[in-house]
Design an enzyme around this catalytic site. Sequence first.
Site, PDB file in Angstrom:
ATOM      1  N   HIS A 272      -1.503   0.902   7.227  1.00 56.66           N
ATOM      2  CA  HIS A 272      -2.022   1.022   5.865  1.00 56.66           C
ATOM      3  C   HIS A 272      -1.797   2.461   5.377  1.00 56.66           C
ATOM      4  O   HIS A 272      -1.630   3.372   6.179  1.00 56.66           O
ATOM      5  CB  HIS A 272      -3.519   0.673   5.851  1.00 56.66           C
ATOM      6  CG  HIS A 272      -4.102   0.539   4.475  1.00 56.66           C
ATOM      7  ND1 HIS A 272      -3.490  -0.180   3.470  1.00 56.66           N
ATOM      8  CD2 HIS A 272      -5.235   1.047   3.916  1.00 56.66           C
ATOM      9  CE1 HIS A 272      -4.224  -0.121   2.373  1.00 56.66           C
ATOM     10  NE2 HIS A 272      -5.287   0.622   2.618  1.00 56.66           N
TER      11      HIS A 272
ATOM     12  N   ASP B  67      -8.361   4.995  -2.187  1.00 56.65           N
ATOM     13  CA  ASP B  67      -7.421   3.948  -1.792  1.00 56.65           C
ATOM     14  C   ASP B  67      -7.173   3.042  -2.994  1.00 56.65           C
ATOM     15  O   ASP B  67      -7.971   2.149  -3.297  1.00 56.65           O
ATOM     16  CB  ASP B  67      -8.009   3.144  -0.619  1.00 56.65           C
ATOM     17  CG  ASP B  67      -7.041   2.077  -0.106  1.00 56.65           C
ATOM     18  OD1 ASP B  67      -6.110   1.701  -0.845  1.00 56.65           O
ATOM     19  OD2 ASP B  67      -7.233   1.600   1.040  1.00 56.65           O
TER      20      ASP B  67
ATOM     21  N   CYS C  87       0.808  -1.223   0.000  1.00 57.42           N
ATOM     22  CA  CYS C  87       0.000   0.000   0.000  1.00 57.42           C
ATOM     23  C   CYS C  87       0.839   1.270   0.000  1.00 57.42           C
ATOM     24  O   CYS C  87       0.504   2.259  -0.643  1.00 57.42           O
ATOM     25  CB  CYS C  87      -0.942   0.004   1.201  1.00 57.42           C
ATOM     26  SG  CYS C  87      -0.063   0.039   2.752  1.00 57.42           S
TER      27      CYS C  87
END
Length: 624
Positions: A226, A241, A184
């Site tokens: 994250h 995202d 991520c």
Amino acid sequence: GLHGDGNGNSRSQPRQGTDLNGPADPCEQTPPVPSGPDKGTQVTVEIHHEDTSPQLIKRLSLGKGSQRLRGLDNKGFQRTEAPRPPGAKDLHAYPWDKSSLKSMPVDLQQFKKLDAYALEVNVKNSVEELVKALLKQARTDLEKVRAIWMWICHHIEYDVVGYHNKSQLSSKPRDVLQMGKSICEGYAELFEHMCSLAGIQCKKLSGHAKGHGYKTGQTFTGDSDHAWNAVYLEGRWHLLDSTWGSGSVDDSFTKFTYRYNEFYFLTHPALFINNHFPDNSNWQLLKTTLTLKEFENNMLHNSNFYTLGLLAAHPETPIIQTVKGKASVSVDCRSGMLFMFKLKGTDEQGLMTLKKYGMKLDIYPQKTGSHKLEIFAKPSKAEASDDVYKCVLEYVVECESVDKAMRFPKDLHQPVGPSWFSERQGFLRPSHREPVLHTNDGRCSLTFTLGKDISVLTSLHADGSSLEDMGRRHVLQIRRGNQIELKVHLPHAGSFVLKIYSKKKSDPGNYDYIFNYLIRCQNTEVKWPAFPKSYSKWLQDYEILEPLSGLLPANRNVQFKLKMHGITKVLVQAENTFHPLTQNRGCWEGTCNTSGCTEVLVMVHENANHTFYSRVLKYKVETQ
């Protein structure tokens, strides 16, 4: 800089697979992925006015990484401003107002051409060249962000190997592009860098996420796990995202599958907070910010929940305690949705009813302890590609005592009772809208108005007794015009399932199962015999007025009264004696003596020219 997985072991065990929706959504199953502190760039702006959380100031002092201001590479790109911190006009109301899934109006149809173009762009030599190629078809800032988003979601895969072996990992945009994969952190840095080259303010955010390995009700400690982005469009900040937009990771966290998820593009902040908790609460972009405790305690609705058009679920907390052995859940949605559930992998310990705008479920666990409850949904008019149930909610049901009386027969099929679905199949105006019928004397009667051209079949089931053929004969169908009555006479006390099937009369095929009821009787004295056996010549709109019982008393005169039309003669045969019935106002009436016989047959002449009789009903006679 990268940190270790801030959550230690609490997240390392993967969730059990959900067999119904294949590999679970990225939102459900993807990265507990480490992210380091933000780059220490453009920070002075952030310290002013409302953004003075101590957390932020602490993190600024950690600032590492490139000190270069964005846009200074200036290879023919405009320079972007240092991003301004979120202010009042960026904030949205919480809880979600059920308006839109996005934080700004987006017409996906209008993106079709741009999306297709972005997917085809194949530039890997430099990020600058890639952005130049993508911007050829993008005019507005929104289009630029969309092109970058689409490209990343379809060309960068989640690096499951790198996730397990951090030393080999670089999240520098150039390396992510060259490798074509990252975690991520790399997705978010590449997104930020590409936006800055395109002249769009973008910020990488980090925090806690309810992603892969998340356990219902767990707490979050330690460093963030994250990373995602905020982009500045049309004067406001928006969230996205791209890691979770790109696909999903399997339960063992060893295989990534591209599966594009539109939900995570410019998600409404009141929905984004459902599974993303930023380290700096200003980036929740909510008028009332949530605390970490509230985030932990809140129900996790995964993206399927919202993309299927579901609106709310009750209770709103993920852990439910049973009261007297029962727990209840309900879901609200906009229109006819089909649901199913699993408690510890089966749907036997509950009673689910479909409502026009959702469903209601009562759960009766038959063991104490903690049980996982999963709820699945699918649209009722699904295209073939969507014709699978997807997991939309997960609860943990904590059961302290078991209600043994609420054991359901194995044959009970969810959902129970009539609904918009049975109505759509032509069963209108049910006399009993509830899923459970209670009878004290072991008899009950249900009526419906039937749609055109419908043929009905029923069966009755109970645990531990094979009612196969008899099951059909404990239910009597009576048709009067477009009304149907189902008379049920139970053979004994207990719990029974009444299943209802139908087909079009004009259809030669099989009957389709439509719905079922649960029928309960606690009176142990109950012992109704079956209705008489009927043959194919007994037409649907014929009616038995008497005798209804398929078992006649021995040595007795029995009165017969049958409603039949289009017939010239009726005989009742007892052994070798024939008793003719006479016609009186549409009914055939008469008596028959049951002495010395074991069965009684009713036979008809269909027209005067026939020399033979056809059987229509058969009764048994009690043994003496």
